[in-house]
Design a protein around this motif. Structure first.
Motif, short mmCIF file in Angstrom:
data_model
loop_
_atom_site.label_atom_id
_atom_site.label_comp_id
_atom_site.label_asym_id
_atom_site.label_seq_id
_atom_site.Cartn_x
_atom_site.Cartn_y
_atom_site.Cartn_z
N HIS A 1 -6.54 -5.48 5.73
CA HIS A 1 -7.62 -5.45 6.68
C HIS A 1 -8.40 -6.71 6.75
CE1 HIS A 1 -7.92 -0.84 7.02
NE2 HIS A 1 -6.61 -0.99 7.41
N ALA B 1 -4.41 -2.57 1.03
CA ALA B 1 -4.69 -1.85 2.16
C ALA B 1 -6.24 -2.72 2.67
CB ALA B 1 -5.20 -0.29 2.29
N ILE C 1 -4.81 0.53 -3.10
CA ILE C 1 -5.76 0.80 -2.19
C ILE C 1 -6.32 -1.02 -2.04
CG2 ILE C 1 -8.31 1.18 -2.13
CD1 ILE C 1 -7.63 3.76 -3.52
N HIS D 1 0.74 -1.14 0.06
CA HIS D 1 -0.19 -0.15 0.20
C HIS D 1 0.85 1.27 0.02
CE1 HIS D 1 -3.46 2.88 0.77
NE2 HIS D 1 -2.55 3.29 2.09
N SER E 1 -8.23 6.97 5.96
CA SER E 1 -8.89 6.15 5.00
C SER E 1 -9.74 7.01 4.01
CB SER E 1 -9.59 5.13 5.66
OG SER E 1 -8.79 4.39 6.32
N TRP E 2 -10.73 7.86 4.81
CA TRP E 2 -11.64 8.61 4.11
C TRP E 2 -11.20 9.57 3.16
CZ3 TRP E 2 -16.70 7.14 3.44
CH2 TRP E 2 -16.98 6.01 4.40
N ASN F 1 -12.87 -1.59 7.70
CA ASN F 1 -12.28 -0.85 6.65
C ASN F 1 -12.97 0.54 6.84
OD1 ASN F 1 -10.91 -2.75 5.22
ND2 ASN F 1 -12.97 -3.48 4.39
N MET F 2 -12.24 1.51 6.50
CA MET F 2 -12.64 2.93 6.47
C MET F 2 -13.02 3.40 7.82
SD MET F 2 -12.16 3.36 3.26
CE MET F 2 -12.86 5.01 3.16
#
Length: 157
Positions: A112, A108, A105, A57, A125-126, A119-120
């Motif tokens: 997870h 990543a 992405i 990542h 992340s956002w 996630n997020m």
């Protein structure tokens, strides 16, 4: 005032700046590789070791997304060719950047999933995904939709 002289001066001054930008971009990639390979255990998207999957990542975000996007922006000054060829190279490098960014992405999200994390869940992340989505929209609008209309109506420029 002669426009060719003005453009020639601008191209010469931009080339000195782009040499510095290329140097620092390559330096950042080398330092990232040293950090990931020597201190973090390597890079491997298909590994069963979650840390190696995650290391893909940051590498692809720097190399594929940031460095390639910068190279695409500088393509107009560094590629000595006709304007149409510069546009094609500019677009191809942007497509490479977004492709490598998608894989980054994916790495990543795969990490997870391997670690059973949600996630997020961070601002990183956002903001990162939002930036990437906006970049994709910009690339689509400029290269795909409007680019075809521009080349179709105005011919090769």
């Amino acid at each position: 005032m002669d426009i060719t002289m003005e453009r020639k001066w601008y191209r010469q001054s931009a080339s000195r700046i782009t040499v510095v930008a290329h140097f620092f971009g390559v330096l950042a990639i080398i330092l990232m590789l040293v950090w990931l390979l020597h201190f973090r255990g390597g890079i491997d998207l298909d590994s069963d070791v979650p840390a190696r999957v995650f290391n893909v990542h940051p590498f692809l975000m720097l190399f594929g997304f940031i460095f390639f996007a910068g190279e695409a922006m500088m393509a107009y000054k560094t590629v000595a060719a006709q304007r149409f060829v510069q546009k094609l190279i500019h677009t191809a490098i942007h497509l490479g950047a977004i492709t490598l960014g998608i894989v980054g992405i994916h790495a990543a999200f795969k990490y997870h999933k391997q670690q059973q994390l949600t996630n997020m869940y961070t601002l990183h992340s956002w903001l990162g995904l939002s930036t990437f989505i906006l970049y994709g929209i910009q690339l689509y609008m400029c290269s795909g939709c409007l680019g075809c209309v521009h080349f179709g109506w105005h011919g090769k420029q």
